[in-house]
Design a protein around this motif. Structure first.
Motif, PDB file in Angstrom:
ATOM      1  N   TYR A  95       0.882  -1.163   0.000  1.00 27.49           N
ATOM      2  CA  TYR A  95       0.000   0.000   0.000  1.00 27.49           C
ATOM      3  C   TYR A  95       0.916   1.208   0.000  1.00 27.49           C
ATOM      4  CZ  TYR A  95      -4.190   2.707   1.133  1.00 27.49           C
ATOM      5  OH  TYR A  95      -5.242   3.578   1.103  1.00 27.49           O
ATOM      6  N   GLU A  96       1.450   1.497  -1.194  1.00 28.44           N
ATOM      7  CA  GLU A  96       2.425   2.569  -1.342  1.00 28.44           C
ATOM      8  C   GLU A  96       1.884   3.633  -2.290  1.00 28.44           C
ATOM      9  OE1 GLU A  96       6.679   1.012  -1.387  1.00 28.44           O
ATOM     10  OE2 GLU A  96       5.561  -0.655  -2.242  1.00 28.44           O
ATOM     11  N   ASN A  97       2.638   4.730  -2.397  1.00 32.77           N
ATOM     12  CA  ASN A  97       2.304   5.821  -3.312  1.00 32.77           C
ATOM     13  C   ASN A  97       0.920   6.411  -3.039  1.00 32.77           C
ATOM     14  OD1 ASN A  97       4.804   5.406  -4.656  1.00 32.77           O
ATOM     15  ND2 ASN A  97       3.862   3.713  -5.777  1.00 32.77           N
ATOM     16  N   LEU A  98       0.666   6.691  -1.788  1.00 33.49           N
ATOM     17  CA  LEU A  98      -0.602   7.300  -1.398  1.00 33.49           C
ATOM     18  C   LEU A  98      -0.663   8.738  -1.897  1.00 33.49           C
ATOM     19  CD1 LEU A  98      -0.004   4.955   0.687  1.00 33.49           C
ATOM     20  CD2 LEU A  98      -1.506   6.175   2.197  1.00 33.49           C
ATOM     21  N   ASP A  99      -1.839   9.189  -2.211  1.00 33.65           N
ATOM     22  CA  ASP A  99      -2.038  10.561  -2.670  1.00 33.65           C
ATOM     23  C   ASP A  99      -2.293  11.485  -1.480  1.00 33.65           C
ATOM     24  OD1 ASP A  99      -1.861   9.889  -5.387  1.00 33.65           O
ATOM     25  OD2 ASP A  99      -3.980   9.346  -5.444  1.00 33.65           O
ATOM     26  N   ALA A 100      -1.980  12.749  -1.646  1.00 32.00           N
ATOM     27  CA  ALA A 100      -2.267  13.754  -0.623  1.00 32.00           C
ATOM     28  C   ALA A 100      -3.778  13.887  -0.463  1.00 32.00           C
ATOM     29  CB  ALA A 100      -1.657  15.093  -1.029  1.00 32.00           C
ATOM     30  N   GLY A 101      -4.203  14.259   0.741  1.00 33.90           N
ATOM     31  CA  GLY A 101      -5.629  14.453   0.951  1.00 33.90           C
ATOM     32  C   GLY A 101      -5.983  14.563   2.419  1.00 33.90           C
ATOM     33  N   PHE A 102      -7.267  14.425   2.696  1.00 39.28           N
ATOM     34  CA  PHE A 102      -7.748  14.505   4.072  1.00 39.28           C
ATOM     35  C   PHE A 102      -7.279  13.294   4.859  1.00 39.28           C
ATOM     36  CE2 PHE A 102     -10.699  17.319   1.934  1.00 39.28           C
ATOM     37  CZ  PHE A 102     -10.750  18.380   2.825  1.00 39.28           C
ATOM     38  N   VAL A 103      -6.862  13.526   6.092  1.00 40.19           N
ATOM     39  CA  VAL A 103      -6.407  12.465   6.985  1.00 40.19           C
ATOM     40  C   VAL A 103      -7.516  12.094   7.955  1.00 40.19           C
ATOM     41  CG1 VAL A 103      -4.718  11.815   8.751  1.00 40.19           C
ATOM     42  CG2 VAL A 103      -4.013  13.198   6.797  1.00 40.19           C
TER      43      VAL A 103
END
Length: 108
Positions: free
Chosen positions: A44-52
């Motif tokens: 589960y890599e290369n996550l996109d920026a966004g709400f946490v």
């Protein structure tokens, strides 16, 4: 909000937004880490920026003196998006996170 002379209470709420580096460092899982945790093949890599998360909390202070207080807090948050879908959260944790605390404060 002052409650008498000895107590104050604060209520807060908000959201956190994370960039790519933040989300990958806290919620990303490499294939090696995935296998080592017993989760089988995958990553589960290369996550996109966004709400946490969305979060809310309450804090109450009891004033022992005009300068010293004893503080109690309780808060909760709900992980969103990429953070909430991470195997760290879905397999080993929970999207709902609770926090409690006790502290003292000295005001100058």
């Amino acid at each position: 909000q002052a409650i008498g002379r000895k107590f104050t209470t604060k209520l807060g709420f908000g959201t956190r937004i994370g960039d790519v580096k933040y989300l990958n460092s806290r919620f990303g899982v490499t294939a090696t880490e995935h296998a080592a945790a017993g989760l089988g093949a995958g990553s589960y890599e290369n996550l996109d920026a966004g709400f946490v998360d969305l979060h809310a909390g309450v804090e109450t202070a009891y004033y022992l003196t005009p300068s010293i207080s004893l503080n109690f807090n309780l808060g909760g948050s709900y992980l969103l998006g990429e953070a909430g879908r991470s195997p760290i959260v879905s397999t080993l944790g929970s999207k709902t996170q609770w926090q409690t605390g006790i502290s003292t404060q000295f005001r100058f």
